[in-house]
Design a protein around this motif. Structure first.
Motif, PDB file in Angstrom:
ATOM      1  N   GLN A  82      45.404  18.251 -18.976  1.00 44.90           N
ATOM      2  CA  GLN A  82      44.409  16.821 -18.828  1.00 44.90           C
ATOM      3  C   GLN A  82      42.955  17.109 -18.327  1.00 44.90           C
ATOM      4  N   GLY A  83      42.662  18.494 -18.316  1.00 42.06           N
ATOM      5  CA  GLY A  83      41.647  18.813 -17.429  1.00 42.06           C
ATOM      6  C   GLY A  83      40.991  18.270 -16.137  1.00 42.06           C
ATOM      7  N   ASP A  85      41.489  18.630 -11.912  1.00 41.89           N
ATOM      8  CA  ASP A  85      41.550  19.701 -10.913  1.00 41.89           C
ATOM      9  C   ASP A  85      42.955  19.624 -10.320  1.00 41.89           C
ATOM     10  N   PRO A  86      43.887  20.674 -10.291  1.00 38.97           N
ATOM     11  CA  PRO A  86      45.313  20.520  -9.885  1.00 38.97           C
ATOM     12  C   PRO A  86      45.143  20.199  -8.318  1.00 38.97           C
ATOM     13  N   ASN A  87      43.965  20.564  -7.513  1.00 32.23           N
ATOM     14  CA  ASN A  87      44.091  20.286  -6.061  1.00 32.23           C
ATOM     15  C   ASN A  87      43.891  18.863  -5.785  1.00 32.23           C
ATOM     16  N   LEU A  88      43.116  18.216  -6.782  1.00 24.99           N
ATOM     17  CA  LEU A  88      43.002  16.756  -6.592  1.00 24.99           C
ATOM     18  C   LEU A  88      44.178  15.973  -6.837  1.00 24.99           C
ATOM     19  N   VAL A  89      44.813  16.396  -7.901  1.00 28.84           N
ATOM     20  CA  VAL A  89      46.154  15.773  -8.071  1.00 28.84           C
ATOM     21  C   VAL A  89      47.185  16.018  -6.922  1.00 28.84           C
ATOM     22  N   HIS A  90      47.208  17.103  -6.450  1.00 29.06           N
ATOM     23  CA  HIS A  90      48.114  17.440  -5.037  1.00 29.06           C
ATOM     24  C   HIS A  90      47.559  16.488  -3.945  1.00 29.06           C
ATOM     25  N   ALA A  91      46.301  16.145  -3.857  1.00 32.16           N
ATOM     26  CA  ALA A  91      45.685  15.546  -2.770  1.00 32.16           C
ATOM     27  C   ALA A  91      46.033  13.962  -3.127  1.00 32.16           C
ATOM     28  N   ASN A 134      56.118  10.409 -14.266  1.00 37.61           N
ATOM     29  CA  ASN A 134      55.088   9.879 -13.160  1.00 37.61           C
ATOM     30  C   ASN A 134      53.603  10.677 -13.374  1.00 37.61           C
ATOM     31  N   ILE A 135      54.026  11.936 -13.268  1.00 33.54           N
ATOM     32  CA  ILE A 135      52.610  12.884 -12.703  1.00 33.54           C
ATOM     33  C   ILE A 135      51.682  12.760 -14.170  1.00 33.54           C
ATOM     34  N   ARG A 136      52.580  12.694 -15.151  1.00 37.95           N
ATOM     35  CA  ARG A 136      51.653  12.678 -16.528  1.00 37.95           C
ATOM     36  C   ARG A 136      50.954  11.359 -16.718  1.00 37.95           C
ATOM     37  N   GLY A 137      51.649  10.120 -16.083  1.00 34.23           N
ATOM     38  CA  GLY A 137      50.779   8.902 -16.233  1.00 34.23           C
ATOM     39  C   GLY A 137      49.641   8.890 -15.170  1.00 34.23           C
ATOM     40  N   ALA A 140      46.880  11.141 -16.234  1.00 34.95           N
ATOM     41  CA  ALA A 140      45.946  10.347 -17.498  1.00 34.95           C
ATOM     42  C   ALA A 140      45.172   9.317 -16.816  1.00 34.95           C
ATOM     43  N   TYR A 141      45.706   8.780 -15.704  1.00 37.86           N
ATOM     44  CA  TYR A 141      45.056   7.409 -15.031  1.00 37.86           C
ATOM     45  C   TYR A 141      43.620   8.248 -14.321  1.00 37.86           C
TER      46      TYR A 141
END
Length: 192
Positions: A82-83, A85-91, A134-137, A140-141
């Motif tokens: 989804q473009g 940053d994986p580090n932002l998702v981890h945070a 849950n991660i996908r949603g 996406a948000y």
């Protein structure tokens, strides 16, 4: 003893000395003025000092590092897809649930990324408790919020916490809610 309580969302446990001091302080303040004092046989109920928003349904085992490693492949794959940053998702996940897939807030937010049921439906999540969905949603948000606020990470995080409507209401600025401001600071700290 304190670590399992912290994982369940409590600040820390009271030591026996602190508990006794708290109980004595409550009984002293509960006495009425005057000579005819009848001592109650029931001990006073200790006050709960602080409970955080996220609690777990089941006992949590392992450290954050182990839980992070368990979900890292899903997070990296979805963030890249989804473009974001994986580090932002981890945070965000660390701040929201500390990588607990069964976390639920009193407000009703569920799972790793603490999605509200309406937000989950909005982004096509059918099973809010499934970590992959849950991660996908949640990603996406985040992507939606980053696009909505022209890539401004702080505003996207404020929108994730308080809702994009609250950010828009305050002129595309972080809303003056203490919880939201602390949330943005905490996630940015984890993001590095």
């Amino acid at each position: 003893m304190d670590q399992p309580l912290r994982e369940l969302g409590f600040e820390r446990s009271l030591s026996p000395w602190e508990l006794r001091r708290s109980l004595l302080r409550q009984t002293k303040t509960a006495r009425p003025a005057g000579r005819h004092y009848v001592k109650s046989t029931a001990p006073p109920v200790p006050k709960i000092r602080r409970i955080r928003a996220v609690t777990a349904h089941e006992p949590v085992s392992g450290t954050i590092k182990a839980r992070r490693a368990r979900f890292a492949p899903l997070i990296i794959a979805e963030a890249r897809r989804q473009g974001v940053d994986p580090n932002l998702v981890h945070a965000v996940i660390r701040a929201e649930s500390a990588y607990r897939p069964n976390a639920k807030s009193p407000a009703g937010a569920c799972g790793l990324m603490q999605l509200m049921p309406a937000t989950a439906r909005r982004f096509g999540v059918r099973d809010i408790w499934d970590p992959q969905q849950n991660i996908r949603g949640g990603v996406a948000y985040l992507r939606f919020l980053l696009d909505r606020f022209d890539g401004n990470i702080r505003l996207a995080l404020a929108g994730y916490n308080a809702g994009e409507g609250a950010v828009a209401k305050y002129g595309n600025r972080i809303p003056p809610y203490r919880e939201t401001r602390e949330y943005v600071r905490r996630v940015i700290g984890y993001f590095g």
